[in-house]
Design an enzyme around this catalytic site. Structure first.
Site, mmCIF file in Angstrom:
data_model
loop_
_atom_site.group_PDB
_atom_site.id
_atom_site.type_symbol
_atom_site.label_atom_id
_atom_site.label_comp_id
_atom_site.label_asym_id
_atom_site.label_seq_id
_atom_site.Cartn_x
_atom_site.Cartn_y
_atom_site.Cartn_z
ATOM 1 N N ILE A 1 0.844 -1.214 0.000
ATOM 2 C CA ILE A 1 0.000 0.000 0.000
ATOM 3 C C ILE A 1 0.874 1.257 0.000
ATOM 4 O O ILE A 1 0.605 2.212 -0.751
ATOM 5 C CB ILE A 1 -0.999 -0.040 1.176
ATOM 6 C CG1 ILE A 1 -1.963 -1.240 0.986
ATOM 7 C CG2 ILE A 1 -1.789 1.269 1.268
ATOM 8 C CD1 ILE A 1 -2.833 -1.561 2.190
ATOM 9 N N ARG B 1 -3.839 1.263 10.802
ATOM 10 C CA ARG B 1 -4.555 0.778 11.979
ATOM 11 C C ARG B 1 -4.485 1.837 13.063
ATOM 12 O O ARG B 1 -3.469 2.514 13.234
ATOM 13 C CB ARG B 1 -3.947 -0.516 12.508
ATOM 14 C CG ARG B 1 -4.337 -1.764 11.740
ATOM 15 C CD ARG B 1 -5.821 -2.113 11.900
ATOM 16 N NE ARG B 1 -6.192 -3.348 11.236
ATOM 17 C CZ ARG B 1 -6.701 -3.433 9.998
ATOM 18 N NH1 ARG B 1 -6.913 -2.333 9.285
ATOM 19 N NH2 ARG B 1 -7.021 -4.605 9.484
ATOM 20 N N GLU C 1 -11.869 2.071 17.631
ATOM 21 C CA GLU C 1 -12.997 2.164 16.712
ATOM 22 C C GLU C 1 -14.030 1.064 16.979
ATOM 23 O O GLU C 1 -13.640 -0.034 17.378
ATOM 24 C CB GLU C 1 -12.518 2.144 15.247
ATOM 25 C CG GLU C 1 -11.889 0.868 14.750
ATOM 26 C CD GLU C 1 -11.397 1.021 13.313
ATOM 27 O OE1 GLU C 1 -10.532 1.878 13.065
ATOM 28 O OE2 GLU C 1 -11.911 0.276 12.458
ATOM 29 N N HIS D 1 -13.306 3.926 8.490
ATOM 30 C CA HIS D 1 -12.556 2.742 8.020
ATOM 31 C C HIS D 1 -13.019 2.331 6.604
ATOM 32 O O HIS D 1 -13.506 1.222 6.393
ATOM 33 C CB HIS D 1 -12.727 1.582 9.009
ATOM 34 C CG HIS D 1 -11.618 0.570 8.946
ATOM 35 N ND1 HIS D 1 -11.130 -0.091 10.053
ATOM 36 C CD2 HIS D 1 -10.906 0.074 7.896
ATOM 37 C CE1 HIS D 1 -10.180 -0.942 9.689
ATOM 38 N NE2 HIS D 1 -10.025 -0.853 8.391
HETATM 39 C C1 DGY Z 1 -7.986 -4.674 5.896
HETATM 40 O O1 DGY Z 1 -8.109 -5.342 4.874
HETATM 41 O O2 DGY Z 1 -7.072 -4.842 6.699
HETATM 42 C C2 DGY Z 1 -9.040 -3.653 6.168
HETATM 43 O O3 DGY Z 1 -8.596 -2.725 7.083
HETATM 44 C C3 DGY Z 1 -10.293 -4.329 6.691
HETATM 45 O O4 DGY Z 1 -9.933 -5.290 7.602
#
Ligand code: DGY
Length: 317
Positions: A153, A236, A265, A283
């Protein structure tokens, strides 16, 4: 046992290919329900809302052999305890990378350009018209983006930032990708998180949640950020000490924050709810039809491979 409602095509495929127990009313499972599932099903397909603690995983007699998590993050699963019980754990990487990177850019743009604040003004009927000094924000293009974590990511965010917004990208990652990958991204390594924080105009977090990254962004590190810098977190919640972040935002030692995840959360620190210089999203990182279907199909794929007797593609424990 599928613990939450999943997109239609995923539930249909689960029902076609397995003796699937679905959660028709989508209620989050209690610890007792999770333990029952482990006692009565061969496989569990949980999500981030299911806390699979050592206690839950201690269910006796254990029937389940695999936990095929729906999501890439698996910090809600005690993988050590799962392993000790002989449970295989898989996740769903890759398929949500682009959407999660888009969400980080969305947070960055929203907070820098005061989009949430502007939206609230229009909806409240409080907008009095265009003005040369009305709601001025901060330019994103050309600024320095500091990435904490250059995994899948982080790299997708770096690509967008460099090529879409002409940003300079610096990063720290204790397990960096191969030098050729870093060079192709045009990202510059820094020896520590602290170095990134001192230099970046935007700091975006892309580390997994582990005991090592818990409260990585504490009061000291938030204090290293530039006064005009913004913190972005769609990784997170527990990577950031939320109380320390509230204090930094109150004192104005950073310019703002774009948050998609929270320490407790769905609870959000009440002070954040009152602040205009933060963007708060529920989220939404992977929340597109495309990602959520692909995540489900990937989890089912892991189950099929496992029950066919082969190693599942996305085994994490
Ligand atoms: C992930 O894929 O980790 C998202 O945050 C949902 O869990």
């Amino acid at each position: 046992m599928v613990t939450r409602r999943l997109p239609g095509p995923v539930e249909e495929q689960a029902a076609r290919e397995f003796d699937a127990r679905l959660n028709a009313d989508d209620h989050p499972f209690s610890a007792t329900e999770l333990a029952d599932a482990l006692r009565t099903a061969d496989a569990l397909l949980p999500t981030v809302t299911d806390r699979l603690t050592a206690q839950v995983l201690g269910a006796e007699p254990l029937k389940a052999r695999i936990i095929a998590n729906y999501g890439v993050g698996f910090n809600h699963i005690d993988t050590g305890a799962a392993k000790a019980r002989g449970l295989v754990v898989t996740n769903t990487p890759d398929v949500l990378t682009d959407d999660t990177a888009d969400d980080a850019m969305l947070l960055m743009l929203m907070v820098a350009r005061r989009a949430g604040e502007g939206e609230r003004q229009v909806r409240a009927g409080a907008w009095t018209g265009w003005g040369p000094t009305h709601m001025l924000g901060t330019r994103v293009s050309g600024k320095t983006l500091g990435l904490i974590g250059l995994g899948r990511i982080g790299r997708a965010v770096a690509h967008r930032a460099r090529h879409g917004f002409g940003m300079r990208v610096i990063f720290h990652d204790p397990y960096p990708p191969a030098p050729a990958v870093v060079a192709e991204l045009g990202a510059e390594p820094r020896a520590s998180v602290d170095e990134v924080l001192r230099e970046a105009d935007f700091v975006s977090l892309h580390s997994p949640a582990t005991p090592e990254t818990r409260h990585l962004m504490d009061a000291r590190r938030l204090g290293l950020m530039k006064r005009g810098a913004f913190l972005i977190n769609n990784a997170r919640g527990d990577i950031v000490d939320e109380a320390a972040l509230v204090a930094a935002l109150k004192r104005g030692t950073i310019a703002g924050a774009g948050l998609d995840v929270f320490e407790r959360e769905p609870a959000v620190s009440p002070e954040l709810l009152q602040m205009e210089h933060v963007v708060l999203l529920p989220h939404l990182g992977s929340a597109t039809h495309e990602s959520r279907v692909a995540m489900g199909l990937r989890a089912l794929d892991n189950l099929k491979t496992f029950f066919a007797g082969a190693p599942p593609r996305d085994r994490v424990a």
